[in-house]
Write a protein that holds these residues in place. Structure first.
Motif, mmCIF file in Angstrom:
data_model
loop_
_atom_site.group_PDB
_atom_site.id
_atom_site.type_symbol
_atom_site.label_atom_id
_atom_site.label_comp_id
_atom_site.label_asym_id
_atom_site.label_seq_id
_atom_site.Cartn_x
_atom_site.Cartn_y
_atom_site.Cartn_z
ATOM 1 N N PRO A 222 73.082 60.792 -85.412
ATOM 2 C CA PRO A 222 74.077 60.141 -84.558
ATOM 3 C C PRO A 222 74.944 59.194 -85.379
ATOM 4 C CG PRO A 222 72.033 58.935 -84.418
ATOM 5 C CD PRO A 222 71.762 60.127 -85.329
ATOM 6 N N PRO A 225 76.568 53.502 -82.250
ATOM 7 C CA PRO A 225 77.576 53.030 -81.294
ATOM 8 C C PRO A 225 77.997 51.606 -81.664
ATOM 9 C CG PRO A 225 75.612 53.890 -80.166
ATOM 10 C CD PRO A 225 75.259 53.703 -81.607
ATOM 11 N N LEU A 226 79.278 51.425 -81.942
ATOM 12 C CA LEU A 226 79.766 50.143 -82.451
ATOM 13 C C LEU A 226 80.607 49.432 -81.403
ATOM 14 C CD1 LEU A 226 80.848 51.318 -86.006
ATOM 15 C CD2 LEU A 226 78.938 49.805 -85.477
ATOM 16 N N ILE A 263 71.554 60.257 -92.869
ATOM 17 C CA ILE A 263 71.376 58.962 -92.201
ATOM 18 C C ILE A 263 71.949 57.848 -93.090
ATOM 19 C CG2 ILE A 263 69.682 57.282 -91.340
ATOM 20 C CD1 ILE A 263 69.880 59.669 -89.508
ATOM 21 N N ILE A 293 70.156 50.931 -91.729
ATOM 22 C CA ILE A 293 69.401 52.188 -91.644
ATOM 23 C C ILE A 293 68.289 52.054 -90.608
ATOM 24 C CG2 ILE A 293 67.810 53.687 -92.918
ATOM 25 C CD1 ILE A 293 69.703 53.296 -95.356
ATOM 26 N N PHE A 296 69.520 52.790 -87.245
ATOM 27 C CA PHE A 296 69.607 54.227 -86.980
ATOM 28 C C PHE A 296 68.244 54.788 -86.584
ATOM 29 C CE2 PHE A 296 73.735 56.080 -87.808
ATOM 30 C CZ PHE A 296 74.421 55.003 -88.338
ATOM 31 N N VAL A 297 67.214 54.310 -87.248
ATOM 32 C CA VAL A 297 65.864 54.770 -86.902
ATOM 33 C C VAL A 297 65.567 54.417 -85.446
ATOM 34 C CG1 VAL A 297 63.412 54.479 -87.381
ATOM 35 C CG2 VAL A 297 65.047 54.623 -89.274
ATOM 36 N N GLN A 298 65.852 53.163 -85.068
ATOM 37 C CA GLN A 298 65.608 52.725 -83.691
ATOM 38 C C GLN A 298 66.441 53.524 -82.690
ATOM 39 O OE1 GLN A 298 63.135 50.812 -83.009
ATOM 40 N NE2 GLN A 298 62.826 50.661 -85.208
ATOM 41 N N LEU A 299 67.643 53.851 -83.102
ATOM 42 C CA LEU A 299 68.587 54.529 -82.204
ATOM 43 C C LEU A 299 68.085 55.883 -81.730
ATOM 44 C CD1 LEU A 299 71.512 54.464 -81.036
ATOM 45 C CD2 LEU A 299 72.269 55.516 -83.163
ATOM 46 N N VAL A 300 67.375 56.587 -82.588
ATOM 47 C CA VAL A 300 66.965 57.958 -82.234
ATOM 48 C C VAL A 300 65.465 58.104 -82.057
ATOM 49 C CG1 VAL A 300 68.942 59.053 -83.319
ATOM 50 C CG2 VAL A 300 66.863 58.697 -84.661
ATOM 51 N N ASN A 301 64.731 57.001 -82.203
ATOM 52 C CA ASN A 301 63.279 57.063 -82.184
ATOM 53 C C ASN A 301 62.751 57.176 -80.755
ATOM 54 O OD1 ASN A 301 60.722 56.840 -83.382
ATOM 55 N ND2 ASN A 301 60.646 54.669 -82.808
ATOM 56 N N PHE A 302 61.945 58.178 -80.506
ATOM 57 C CA PHE A 302 61.305 58.253 -79.186
ATOM 58 C C PHE A 302 59.907 58.833 -79.322
ATOM 59 C CE2 PHE A 302 61.636 62.817 -78.510
ATOM 60 C CZ PHE A 302 62.678 63.177 -79.337
ATOM 61 N N VAL B 187 80.139 50.504 -76.304
ATOM 62 C CA VAL B 187 79.199 49.379 -76.346
ATOM 63 C C VAL B 187 79.702 48.257 -75.428
ATOM 64 C CG1 VAL B 187 78.100 47.670 -77.832
ATOM 65 C CG2 VAL B 187 78.496 49.981 -78.689
ATOM 66 N N VAL B 218 69.967 50.196 -77.442
ATOM 67 C CA VAL B 218 70.677 51.453 -77.228
ATOM 68 C C VAL B 218 69.853 52.585 -77.822
ATOM 69 C CG1 VAL B 218 72.111 51.083 -79.275
ATOM 70 C CG2 VAL B 218 72.838 52.733 -77.572
ATOM 71 N N PHE B 219 69.840 53.703 -77.115
ATOM 72 C CA PHE B 219 69.141 54.896 -77.580
ATOM 73 C C PHE B 219 70.112 56.057 -77.495
ATOM 74 C CE2 PHE B 219 66.713 58.757 -76.277
ATOM 75 C CZ PHE B 219 66.072 58.975 -77.485
ATOM 76 N N PHE B 220 70.047 56.918 -78.504
ATOM 77 C CA PHE B 220 70.933 58.073 -78.530
ATOM 78 C C PHE B 220 70.120 59.355 -78.491
ATOM 79 C CE2 PHE B 220 73.029 61.527 -80.530
ATOM 80 C CZ PHE B 220 74.283 61.498 -79.946
#
Lengths: 307, 307
Positions: A222, A225-226, A263, A293, A296-302, B187, B218-220
């Motif tokens: 991804p 988102p800014l 990434i 970075i 980014f890990v948090q953004l897509v981590n599930f 955002v 935020v999650f993507f």
């Protein structure tokens, strides 16, 4: 153990909804070098500038570990100049001025000291120039990455197809992938394009992230988102610089490592857009990069424990 | 321990670059129920249909665990009918016909047997109807999810803002988030919209995935890159159905679990677009869903050990 980067070093004039700058350093090789030098040195730059390109910018690059032996300085001509204006959504822009100046004569000679480089990043340029650099290298690099754009598909498609046969990774945006392949579906486009030569294809989708294709595998990264995108100029080149920088640092050209490299590239690009031109890239530290970075890990981590 | 879903049950006529169908079952509540019933039953449907809505479709829904006590059947009117044609890129479509028919009189009465439901999914409808359903519930559900669209922002903004105060999760697309907030940055848009009531905001970006906002998090979630998008009709509703289905199954309304629910919704939506209307959704098994979710995991999975 080095990385050769080929591209433009230029002046840009940029207008965005947030402001305007009449003359700022730009060019694909500048952005690539600024990004990649966070991860690996030396970077062996190949480019061309005019008499007007600031010595302090050259010195700054040298300090970052960028060798400039391959940068031709033309004494009686000006540097390449581009001027553009972004629309409100920042996803599209109008080119106002393109003054080729020195770029019209760009016929790069690879310095002897650059021979033996393991990695080659070919920035967006005439495919003939990209091919000429490849052909001058006595040992084929471990990985050749090529960036291009729709302009060359319009006016130099045969030359582009020729150089595509010789590269490992192609970088294009989604519209360009569709144009090059004639396919609307990016999955189908990727298959066709990988049939033209590159074993890896990266499709950049700007604020919508990037896709990496290899054989039957696909990876999605991804964009962050800014809150503010201040100036997108150079974001694609910065992405490329972060990508090749991570690869050159780790010397690992596997699909798995390319995911990480994407990434890294996305993280660097997310900094680039925060200020005009390369200003933000010049400020950031290793610690800033590591934190970004992690975002980014948090953004897509599930959690995977699903059904 | 049940889930109430409110929305349309309809006929659609759809034309895409890949084919055409003159009359197929559709409507937001149909898609939501088909998706959610993979995860939780009973689903307590609230909708309205005409004399022409096929009994076998109703029976099929009942077999899947969808209660239809809240579906009014109007003996002398036709079901809601929508007809649309997709453009080549599948990201935009023209509405050709909207025959409201029974929908013009839709004034849902929540059956007594539905009282006490823990979860409420309000499909895209007039905000007045959405509010009326909320107000009829004697006990507030644990989670209320609301879907809406730009149409209601254009003609019923005050009503929409009123119902927004009473819901937990809002589902909109990127254009609608921008319209509702007046902000270009998603955002910033998310912050403004969460100030209107919903504690969670999901911004759907079609082939570009979806974003989940909550407080400062935020999650993507990406969309799966597909070789063929055959028909996008119902994909947004199917996403909503998979999302609320997972939440209702797990009874966990945390941000962490909503991430998983979005991946589940994305996986269900990726099936929906593979055939006309809800045809693919009717075929898939639990095992198909598990494999597809695993593809999503692979799509975004990368090593974290970076710098």
């Amino acid at each position: 153990m080095s990385l050769i980067t080929v591209g433009t070093m230029a002046f840009d004039a940029i207008e965005t909804p947030f402001g305007k700058v009449d003359k700022i350093i730009g060019g694909s090789a500048t952005y690539v070098a600024l990004a990649a030098s966070n991860f690996v040195t030396p970077i062996q730059q190949i480019s061309i500038v005019g008499y007007d390109f600031p010595k302090e910018e050259m010195d700054d690059l040298k300090k970052r570990g960028v060798e400039l032996d391959g940068v031709e300085i033309v004494a009686d001509k000006k540097s390449f100049f581009w001027s553009g204006k972004y629309h409100l959504d920042m996803n599209s822009r109008d080119t106002l001025i393109t003054d080729l100046n020195v770029l019209a004569d760009f016929n790069p000679i690879v310095p002897d000291s650059y021979q033996g480089a393991e990695f080659l990043m070919l920035g967006n340029l005439d495919p003939k120039i990209q091919l000429s650099v490849i052909n001058q290298l006595k040992t084929r690099p471990k990985l050749i990455v090529l960036d291009t754009m729709n302009f060359w598909m319009d006016i130099a498609l045969d030359g582009l197809k020729e150089v595509l046969k010789k590269v490992d990774v192609l970088l294009v945006n989604d519209g360009e992938a569709r144009q090059l392949s004639g396919e609307v579906s990016l999955v189908k486009a990727a298959k066709k394009i990988m049939g033209m030569g590159p074993k890896f294809l990266i499709i950049k989708k700007g604020e919508h992230g990037a896709l990496l294709f290899h054989e039957n595998h696909v990876f999605f990264a991804p964009a962050l988102p800014l809150e503010e995108v201040f100036d997108p100029t150079g974001a694609g080149d910065t992405f490329a610089g972060g990508f090749i920088g991570h690869i050159a640092k780790t010397k690992d050209i596997s699909f798995e490592n390319m995911k990480t490299a994407i990434i890294v590239g996305s993280a660097l690009a997310s900094f680039c857009v925060e200020k005009f031109g390369p200003n933000k890239l010049k400020e950031i530290t290793k610690s800033d990069i590591a934190s970004r970075i992690d975002e980014f890990v948090q953004l897509v981590n599930f959690d995977i424990d699903l059904v």
